[in-house]
Design a protein around this motif. Sequence first.
Motif, mmCIF file in Angstrom:
data_model
loop_
_atom_site.group_PDB
_atom_site.id
_atom_site.type_symbol
_atom_site.label_atom_id
_atom_site.label_comp_id
_atom_site.label_asym_id
_atom_site.label_seq_id
_atom_site.Cartn_x
_atom_site.Cartn_y
_atom_site.Cartn_z
ATOM 1 N N ARG A 45 -35.184 17.925 -27.119
ATOM 2 C CA ARG A 45 -35.315 19.229 -27.777
ATOM 3 C C ARG A 45 -36.138 20.234 -26.970
ATOM 4 O O ARG A 45 -35.648 21.330 -26.657
ATOM 5 C CB ARG A 45 -35.899 19.065 -29.175
ATOM 6 C CG ARG A 45 -36.234 20.398 -29.831
ATOM 7 C CD ARG A 45 -36.897 20.220 -31.142
ATOM 8 N NE ARG A 45 -35.882 20.122 -32.170
ATOM 9 C CZ ARG A 45 -36.137 19.833 -33.428
ATOM 10 N NH1 ARG A 45 -37.352 19.557 -33.818
ATOM 11 N NH2 ARG A 45 -35.167 19.810 -34.308
ATOM 12 N N GLU A 49 -34.509 23.581 -25.041
ATOM 13 C CA GLU A 49 -34.923 24.895 -25.529
ATOM 14 C C GLU A 49 -35.560 25.729 -24.420
ATOM 15 O O GLU A 49 -35.392 26.947 -24.375
ATOM 16 C CB GLU A 49 -35.839 24.738 -26.736
ATOM 17 C CG GLU A 49 -35.059 24.200 -27.931
ATOM 18 C CD GLU A 49 -35.771 24.335 -29.243
ATOM 19 O OE1 GLU A 49 -36.898 24.864 -29.273
ATOM 20 O OE2 GLU A 49 -35.183 23.926 -30.248
ATOM 21 N N LYS A 50 -36.254 25.089 -23.497
ATOM 22 C CA LYS A 50 -36.819 25.829 -22.368
ATOM 23 C C LYS A 50 -35.717 26.323 -21.430
ATOM 24 O O LYS A 50 -35.798 27.439 -20.905
ATOM 25 C CB LYS A 50 -37.821 24.953 -21.613
ATOM 26 C CG LYS A 50 -39.101 24.746 -22.389
ATOM 27 C CD LYS A 50 -40.023 23.777 -21.718
ATOM 28 C CE LYS A 50 -41.229 23.498 -22.604
ATOM 29 N NZ LYS A 50 -42.077 22.426 -22.056
ATOM 30 N N THR A 53 -34.144 29.315 -23.060
ATOM 31 C CA THR A 53 -35.028 30.469 -22.900
ATOM 32 C C THR A 53 -34.876 31.069 -21.507
ATOM 33 O O THR A 53 -34.884 32.298 -21.350
ATOM 34 C CB THR A 53 -36.492 30.075 -23.163
ATOM 35 O OG1 THR A 53 -36.581 29.529 -24.481
ATOM 36 C CG2 THR A 53 -37.416 31.260 -23.045
ATOM 37 N N PHE A 87 -27.741 33.036 -28.764
ATOM 38 C CA PHE A 87 -29.168 32.916 -28.969
ATOM 39 C C PHE A 87 -29.940 34.204 -28.700
ATOM 40 O O PHE A 87 -31.165 34.193 -28.703
ATOM 41 C CB PHE A 87 -29.718 31.796 -28.074
ATOM 42 C CG PHE A 87 -29.006 30.496 -28.252
ATOM 43 C CD1 PHE A 87 -29.075 29.801 -29.445
ATOM 44 C CD2 PHE A 87 -28.240 29.960 -27.233
ATOM 45 C CE1 PHE A 87 -28.422 28.609 -29.618
ATOM 46 C CE2 PHE A 87 -27.576 28.765 -27.389
ATOM 47 C CZ PHE A 87 -27.667 28.082 -28.590
ATOM 48 N N GLY A 92 -36.368 31.110 -30.508
ATOM 49 C CA GLY A 92 -36.650 29.677 -30.492
ATOM 50 C C GLY A 92 -35.903 28.955 -31.590
ATOM 51 O O GLY A 92 -35.225 29.555 -32.424
ATOM 52 N N TYR A 94 -33.447 26.506 -31.157
ATOM 53 C CA TYR A 94 -32.027 26.545 -30.809
ATOM 54 C C TYR A 94 -31.316 25.241 -31.124
ATOM 55 O O TYR A 94 -30.105 25.162 -31.040
ATOM 56 C CB TYR A 94 -31.863 26.841 -29.312
ATOM 57 C CG TYR A 94 -32.665 28.028 -28.840
ATOM 58 C CD1 TYR A 94 -32.444 29.291 -29.361
ATOM 59 C CD2 TYR A 94 -33.659 27.880 -27.887
ATOM 60 C CE1 TYR A 94 -33.187 30.379 -28.931
ATOM 61 C CE2 TYR A 94 -34.399 28.954 -27.445
ATOM 62 C CZ TYR A 94 -34.163 30.197 -27.971
ATOM 63 O OH TYR A 94 -34.903 31.277 -27.543
ATOM 64 N N THR A 95 -32.069 24.194 -31.436
ATOM 65 C CA THR A 95 -31.473 22.887 -31.704
ATOM 66 C C THR A 95 -31.921 22.385 -33.070
ATOM 67 O O THR A 95 -32.941 22.817 -33.613
ATOM 68 C CB THR A 95 -31.879 21.849 -30.642
ATOM 69 O OG1 THR A 95 -33.295 21.736 -30.627
ATOM 70 C CG2 THR A 95 -31.381 22.243 -29.273
ATOM 71 N N LEU A 115 -26.710 22.159 -31.083
ATOM 72 C CA LEU A 115 -27.096 23.549 -30.873
ATOM 73 C C LEU A 115 -26.763 24.312 -32.143
ATOM 74 O O LEU A 115 -25.688 24.132 -32.729
ATOM 75 C CB LEU A 115 -26.344 24.147 -29.680
ATOM 76 C CG LEU A 115 -26.663 23.539 -28.319
ATOM 77 C CD1 LEU A 115 -25.758 24.137 -27.254
ATOM 78 C CD2 LEU A 115 -28.113 23.757 -27.952
#
Length: 173
Positions: A45, A49-50, A53, A87, A92, A94-95, A115
């Motif tokens: 996760r 997510e990074k 971003t 997104f 933030g 996203y999952t 996702l």
Amino acid sequence: MRHRKHRNQLGVKKEHREALLANLSTALIQRGRIKTTLKKAKALRPFVEKVITLAKKGSLHDRRIAISRVRDVDVVHELFEEKVEQFKDRNGGYTRIYKIGTRRGDAAEMALIELIDADDEGYGKKNKPKAKKAEKPAAEEAAPEAEASAEEAPAAEAEAPAAEETKKEEEAK
């Protein structure tokens, strides 16, 4: 010092863990949803997510960093060009991880990680029905309750001697 450096290490060396997360993130970005163990999903996760971003920022430098982490140029291109639009308005989260029980062979906890769609609002707070407020002030409500409890106390005392008398009668027989 190594304070606060703990992450989900998954019982493998650093190189193996990086390769594992790169492969899992590739599958997740391509398919949108994958089934894996709960520990791997929890480790995946923050990694994914990074990367998402980075895709939202969209610069060439960010793209190169994403390629170095995910290790699949086609998947990173797909993420930066197509999937990032989902997104844009999300800050933030996203999952989403769903627990799906245990695996039959070794009883490992399994999970689905997916996702989240662009139009998904998530779980909202449940609105509880508000209790109706009494029209009487609080002082007036307390007085009848005190009177009712005072009435119940002598009745309970009256029942106690009657119960003792029945016990004595049963013993006498």
